[in-house]
Motif scaffolding. Structure first.
Motif, PDB file in Angstrom:
ATOM      1  N   THR A  74       0.852  -1.189   0.000  1.00 45.63           N
ATOM      2  CA  THR A  74       0.000   0.000   0.000  1.00 45.63           C
ATOM      3  C   THR A  74       0.887   1.239   0.000  1.00 45.63           C
ATOM      4  O   THR A  74       1.839   1.324   0.771  1.00 45.63           O
ATOM      5  CB  THR A  74      -0.918   0.020   1.232  1.00 45.63           C
ATOM      6  OG1 THR A  74      -1.679  -1.191   1.278  1.00 45.63           O
ATOM      7  CG2 THR A  74      -1.865   1.198   1.198  1.00 45.63           C
ATOM      8  N   SER A  75       0.571   2.196  -0.866  1.00 47.57           N
ATOM      9  CA  SER A  75       1.356   3.431  -0.938  1.00 47.57           C
ATOM     10  C   SER A  75       0.475   4.645  -0.719  1.00 47.57           C
ATOM     11  O   SER A  75      -0.671   4.695  -1.201  1.00 47.57           O
ATOM     12  CB  SER A  75       2.043   3.558  -2.308  1.00 47.57           C
ATOM     13  OG  SER A  75       3.033   2.586  -2.470  1.00 47.57           O
ATOM     14  N   GLU A 119       0.921  -3.941  -6.595  1.00 42.62           N
ATOM     15  CA  GLU A 119       1.252  -5.320  -6.928  1.00 42.62           C
ATOM     16  C   GLU A 119       2.742  -5.377  -7.221  1.00 42.62           C
ATOM     17  O   GLU A 119       3.378  -4.352  -7.469  1.00 42.62           O
ATOM     18  CB  GLU A 119       0.441  -5.809  -8.132  1.00 42.62           C
ATOM     19  CG  GLU A 119       0.686  -5.032  -9.410  1.00 42.62           C
ATOM     20  CD  GLU A 119      -0.195  -5.500 -10.550  1.00 42.62           C
ATOM     21  OE1 GLU A 119      -0.929  -6.496 -10.356  1.00 42.62           O
ATOM     22  OE2 GLU A 119      -0.157  -4.879 -11.623  1.00 42.62           O
ATOM     23  N   LEU A 120       3.307  -6.565  -7.178  1.00 40.04           N
ATOM     24  CA  LEU A 120       4.743  -6.697  -7.379  1.00 40.04           C
ATOM     25  C   LEU A 120       5.076  -6.728  -8.863  1.00 40.04           C
ATOM     26  O   LEU A 120       4.507  -7.507  -9.624  1.00 40.04           O
ATOM     27  CB  LEU A 120       5.255  -7.961  -6.691  1.00 40.04           C
ATOM     28  CG  LEU A 120       5.110  -7.967  -5.162  1.00 40.04           C
ATOM     29  CD1 LEU A 120       5.590  -9.289  -4.592  1.00 40.04           C
ATOM     30  CD2 LEU A 120       5.870  -6.814  -4.532  1.00 40.04           C
ATOM     31  N   SER A 179       9.693  -4.567  -7.498  1.00 41.46           N
ATOM     32  CA  SER A 179       9.231  -3.193  -7.305  1.00 41.46           C
ATOM     33  C   SER A 179       7.718  -3.170  -7.115  1.00 41.46           C
ATOM     34  O   SER A 179       6.982  -3.846  -7.847  1.00 41.46           O
ATOM     35  CB  SER A 179       9.597  -2.338  -8.518  1.00 41.46           C
ATOM     36  OG  SER A 179      10.988  -2.334  -8.717  1.00 41.46           O
ATOM     37  N   PRO A 180       7.238  -2.374  -6.145  1.00 36.71           N
ATOM     38  CA  PRO A 180       5.780  -2.244  -5.988  1.00 36.71           C
ATOM     39  C   PRO A 180       5.219  -1.350  -7.086  1.00 36.71           C
ATOM     40  O   PRO A 180       5.732  -0.257  -7.341  1.00 36.71           O
ATOM     41  CB  PRO A 180       5.646  -1.587  -4.608  1.00 36.71           C
ATOM     42  CG  PRO A 180       6.948  -0.902  -4.358  1.00 36.71           C
ATOM     43  CD  PRO A 180       8.003  -1.657  -5.104  1.00 36.71           C
ATOM     44  N   VAL A 181       4.195  -1.829  -7.759  1.00 33.81           N
ATOM     45  CA  VAL A 181       3.583  -1.092  -8.869  1.00 33.81           C
ATOM     46  C   VAL A 181       2.126  -0.796  -8.510  1.00 33.81           C
ATOM     47  O   VAL A 181       1.361  -1.717  -8.180  1.00 33.81           O
ATOM     48  CB  VAL A 181       3.640  -1.920 -10.173  1.00 33.81           C
ATOM     49  CG1 VAL A 181       2.978  -1.162 -11.313  1.00 33.81           C
ATOM     50  CG2 VAL A 181       5.083  -2.282 -10.517  1.00 33.81           C
ATOM     51  N   PRO A 182       1.714   0.489  -8.539  1.00 30.40           N
ATOM     52  CA  PRO A 182       0.324   0.838  -8.191  1.00 30.40           C
ATOM     53  C   PRO A 182      -0.688   0.171  -9.119  1.00 30.40           C
ATOM     54  O   PRO A 182      -0.448   0.035 -10.323  1.00 30.40           O
ATOM     55  CB  PRO A 182       0.292   2.358  -8.351  1.00 30.40           C
ATOM     56  CG  PRO A 182       1.727   2.794  -8.258  1.00 30.40           C
ATOM     57  CD  PRO A 182       2.526   1.681  -8.846  1.00 30.40           C
TER      58      PRO A 182
END
Length: 1022
Positions: A817-818, A837-838, A848-851
């Protein structure tokens, strides 16, 4: 009649070694006993892939995937699954992320990204039953080619498919066949190279054991294409199961007429013989292999002529490895376009890898060319065990290279691996983690090639020995910096002048590790340090080596095993003056390397330390100041862990340093950044008092404005100002009232200020500061406290005990969550977030976390505490001193000196880290300040002796669980900021825990007659 269940038991070598034959026998026995023989079909297959989890078994039609089966599990499987239709869930594969039970094989992440062509029959059919192979279109391709196609058609099909040899260099298979067919001479030969000698490689063995007919069919088609009537399978004697199954397959194929004379009633005849090699690695080289088949010593021959023109018995010969030949029938049946559509532009099809080393799912995998290294290791391999850090992957066996973390997103194919200084090889892939020493790995692979060299050519015979001797010196602490240039020059010379592929590729591991891990070589040479804790000549014990301050747990645990608290304390103080602090807040690097963890659990080193550290303060242990101080003035800026450690060790070197502290109390982040419930401030203050009494003068409320202002009065300066500035949040609304940065929030709370946190608090981040801020907010009265973290739980940088403590205290953690916007007018009302999501693996080895679009949502909150990192404290004019691009001091790691002579720096102002790292900086700076001022820098210069113990060591050489700490009541502690959470061990428990030590610091146990321990005087440590 089709049976109700097909039970496939892996009969690969790894599962057989895990007693799969015993399980098969027990299953047959129980099925007969329950009268189920007409309903259940039991098949022993070849390797299914996940060798780490063997014995494995798949039950169809549902595809239930059983792992690590034991004989005692058979009754339950038969009763529950075979009779009642209920799979035994405790034995099914579980995904590592959430321990989710996998009901079907197709759900297993290990298989999801694989594409099985070569291994399509392995684990599916009985390799000793030719009828099962034929049922899967076996020998159909051979029949079609012999009865309706020309040899030229076969060669063109293989050429157009783009198939390249899977044995190492990747030469186009069709081109090799074309050359062999065009060579003069009626008598030609085909050889299947099954001499798989790479450490960690078992691809060819698995194919021969699991689907031998696919190799025989490929050989027959190849023989037809090049005009050969005889083939040889060259296999090493270490593969008895593979040899047995290939023998069975040859006999079966001859019996039904798909091998032998006039195959499929044509004029083409083809016979296959087996040649068993003695296991020489060099016989994997094609000309050495030919010599061995001929009955000669396996030595490479100069090329040209190439085997396609002059090979076995001087006749044209095509040599292909097992995997290459196993691809042939699939290309013929499905077409060259189908095969060419898989993989990359220049590397077509799939590749079989033997995945081994530091990875959760070791075993055999087949993936499309072009898959990334990260996908192979993390998605298929399941990542690194125990959440350790990935360091490198060794591809191509001992002749390959080590690929570092920054290339995890690199596609795997022939060209990309060559660019990185490695090779595809036959497909061995060894995963290395943080516990792997790259210098030692290079030495290991070089030693293998040295021992396997035939010795025929001078560069290989002499050059490899010279290279090995240099590596041996480096790992034993005898290395010199000039050795690195010599090693590199030798490697390049051997690579370019050796006769065969063994010598030409043997330097690859050395060259690749020098390229990507040169810093480890330099550490071995300059600092006599092996960061992985492998090169034992460079350290006392793994625990001591892991500690940045090189504290000696082996010695103080030995003292504690007999209740000698005083000696344990003095031992610790030689390297670290903050045993109380480090027993409570240290990341416990020592425990992570503890050898005991290999057998049961690591020793609770910190908890043992807490006992003698608290005892020393309670008994007013102290150190006398220098009796005759050296006439040199030393200034220290900052009274944090680094500054105070530097000051303490300067007193032991004969100085009386002055510490300038800008704040009202000493301790730095230990005082202002760590809450009382983790580090009681009365104990911290007592530890600082010990340092003061030793001769360190601390001037509080005394900020230093510039370095130049001290130069006239002081002969040397140590800068330990810390990193008290915050990394700011850069989203809309971050300037609203109610956004309070973590360091500032903890500073206020730890200073005793009454803070109204309101009901709802959100903390952003995943490190120790975030945990401390969240747990402090809970203690200050917040009802709903949650941590928002953009990555997964396993990637959180906070210590596991901090995370567990937060969860126990009711802190809610939202992973992946960002934050994207702070909501409010004038003051905070909420926080808008988005789910992640990764994505791809980044340079840190993490995805890397991707929105995710459309997943935005809002948390209601009145206080947001961002904890995103630290920057160097401002307010000090550093003059001409050069800072690095991150804005921190740039120091020489061996001396801690900055770019200006006589000025040193350490602690968070060179790199924010743990207390013990700052302590190590301070101690090293003290030693080098002494040297700078003209002295020898010898601190406690005495020979280390193994501590004698008086208990029965053998009693503790068995499985004994680690002693668990006692904790304060959760309901009570969340109401009291000063109530310590971890209450440690009792005296009796600490002594027992100490006795679990394996004494890695010595070769043999030292049992002594008990005598009175000699008291060490304070003066002895001056």
């Amino acid at each position: 009649m089709k049976k109700r269940l097909d039970v496939l038991i892996c009969g690969g070598a790894a599962c057989i070694a895990s007693h799969s034959h015993d399980i098969k026998s027990k299953l047959i026995e129980k099925i007969n006993e329950k009268d189920l023989t007409d309903e259940i079909n039991i098949v022993e297959t070849g390797c299914m892939g996940p060798c780490e989890l063997g014995p494995v078994m798949v039950v169809y039609p549902e595809g239930s995937f059983y792992i690590k089966i034991k004989e005692e599990d058979v009754d339950e499987i038969v009763e529950s699954h075979f009779l009642k239709g209920r799979p035994v869930k405790r034995l099914l594969w579980k995904t590592p992320e959430a321990r989710k039970i996998v009901e079907e094989k197709k759900q297993v992440s290990f298989f999801e990204k694989q594409k099985k062509i070569v291994l399509s029959n392995c684990g599916l059919i009985d390799p000793e039953n030719i009828e099962e192979y034929i049922a899967h279109r076996g020998y159909e391709a051979l029949g079609e080619m012999l009865t309706s196609k020309t040899p030229e058609y076969v060669i063109d099909t293989i050429l157009n498919s783009g198939l390249r040899g899977r044995g190492g260099a990747g030469f186009p298979t069709g081109l090799k066949w074309k050359f062999t067919k065009a060579a003069e001479g009626k008598e030609k030969y085909l050889i299947c190279n099954a001499d798989e000698g790479d450490p960690g490689a078992f691809m060819d063995r698995a194919v021969l054991e699991g689907d031998p007919h696919s190799v025989l069919e490929g050989m027959a088609i190849a023989g037809y294409a090049i005009g050969a009537n005889r083939g040889y399978v060259y296999v090493r004697a270490e593969y008895p199961l593979a040899i047995e199954r290939i023998k069975v397959a040859i006999k079966q194929a001859k019996d039904i007429g798909v091998l032998g004379n006039n195959i499929f009633e044509t004029d083409f005849s083809f016979n296959i013989e087996i040649r068993v090699g003695a296991g020489a690695f060099v016989c994997g080289e094609e000309t050495a292999l030919i010599a061995s088949v001929e009955g000669e010593r396996g030595q490479p021959r100069p090329k040209p002529p190439y085997p396609a023109n002059k090979g076995l018995w001087d006749k044209p010969t095509a040599i292909n490895n097992v995997e290459t030949l196993a691809n042939i029938r699939h290309i013929i049946l499905n077409g060259s376009e189908w095969f060419a559509s898989i993989g990359t532009e220049k590397s077509k099809g799939t590749k079989v890898f033997a995945l081994s080393g530091k990875v959760n799912n070791t075993g055999l995998v087949e993936v499309p060319m072009g898959i990334t290294l990260g996908e192979l290791i993390y998605d298929i391999g399941g990542g690194i065990p125990k959440n350790k850090k990935f360091k490198a992957a060794q591809t191509g066996g001992p002749s390959g290279g080590c690929i570092p973390i920054q290339y995890l997103n690199k596609p795997i194919d022939y060209e990309s691996l060559k660019e990185l200084g490695s090779i595809m090889g036959s497909g061995g892939l060894i995963v290395l983690d943080e516990d792997s020493c790259m210098v030692n790995m290079a030495k290991y692979f070089l030693e293998f090639c040295l021992e396997e060299s035939c010795g025929q050519c001078v560069p290989c015979r002499i050059g490899l020995k010279q290279m090995y001797d240099i590596l041996e010196d480096i790992t034993l602490g005898r290395g010199k910096m000039e050795d690195l240039d010599r090693l590199e020059k030798l490697a390049l010379t051997v690579k370019t002048t050796s006769l065969c592929g063994l010598g030409q590729a043997a330097p690859n591991p050395v060259l690749s590790t020098l390229k990507y891990f040169r810093n480890e070589y330099i550490e071995h040479i300059k600092e006599k340090k092996c960061r992985a804790g492998v090169c034992a000549a460079l350290f006392i014990a793994p625990c001591e080596n892991a500690c940045p301050a090189h504290v000696d747990p082996s010695s103080y645990l030995s003292y504690m095993s007999d209740g000698r608290f005083r000696e344990a304390y003095l031992c610790h103080m030689e390297k670290n003056p903050f045993p109380i602090v480090c027993s409570r807040v240290c990341p416990a690097y020592c425990e992570k390397k503890c050898s005991r963890d290999k057998y049961d659990e690591a020793i609770a080193i910190r908890e043992v330390k807490r006992l003698f550290a608290d005892w020393a303060i309670e008994n007013e242990m102290g150190f006398a100041p220098p009796l005759k101080p050296k006439k040199k003035n030393i200034a220290i800026i900052g009274a944090g862990p680094s500054g105070l450690s530097c000051g303490f060790y300067l007193t032991r070197l004969g100085y009386k340093p002055v510490v300038f502290e800008a704040l009202s109390e000493a301790g730095g982040m230990m005082k202002w950044g760590i809450p009382d419930y983790r580090l009681p401030k009365d104990k911290l203050k007592a530890e600082i008092n010990v340092i003061e009494r030793a001769g360190v003068e601390i001037l509080l409320n005394s900020p230093v404005k510039s370095i130049d202002s001290l130069k006239n009065d002081f002969d040397a300066i140590f800068i330990a100002t810390g990193a008290h500035n915050v990394s700011e949040m850069k989203i809309e609304g971050s300037d609203l009232k109610g956004v309070q940065y973590g360091i500032e929030f903890l500073y206020r709370a730890n200073g005793g200020e009454q803070i109204d946190v309101g009901e709802n608090v959100i903390v952003l981040g995943g490190g120790s500061t975030a945990m401390d801020a969240a747990r402090t907010a809970k203690r200050l009265g917040a009802k709903d406290v949650r941590i928002v973290y953009r990555r997964t739980k396993s990637e959180m940088p906070a210590q596991i005990e901090e995370l567990m403590g937060a969860e126990e205290e009711g802190i809610i953690i939202n992973y992946l969550t960002s934050p994207i916007k702070v909501i409010g007018k004038g003051k905070v009302k909420g926080l808008k977030c988005i789910k992640n999501e990764l994505g791809e693996i980044d340079s840190s080895g993490r995805r890397s976390p991707v929105p995710i679009e459309g997943t935005e949502f809002i948390f209601k909150t009145n206080l947001i505490i961002p904890c995103f990192g630290q920057k160097m404290s401002k307010g000090l004019d550093v003059g001409k001193i050069v800072l690095n691009k991150r804005g921190f001091f740039d120091v020489k790691p061996e001396t801690m000196q900055v770019t200006e002579n006589g000025i040193f720096a350490g602690g968070d102002n060179i790199n924010p880290s743990a207390v013990v790292d700052s302590v190590a900086h301070g101690r090293k700076a003290a030693v080098n300040i002494d040297k700078f001022l003209g002295y020898d820098g010898k601190l406690f210069d005495k020979e280390r002796k193994v501590v004698e113990v008086y208990y029965d060591e053998e009693k503790y050489l068995k499985t004994i669980q680690r002693k668990k700490s006692h904790f304060s009541n959760i309901e009570e502690r969340i109401k009291d900021l000063a109530l310590e959470v971890n209450m440690g061990l009792t005296k009796e428990e600490a002594i027992e825990e100490s006795r679990r030590c394996l004494h890695c610091d010595r070769g043999e146990p030292v049992i002594a007659e008990k005598e009175e321990a000699k008291l060490i005087k304070i003066e002895d440590m001056l």
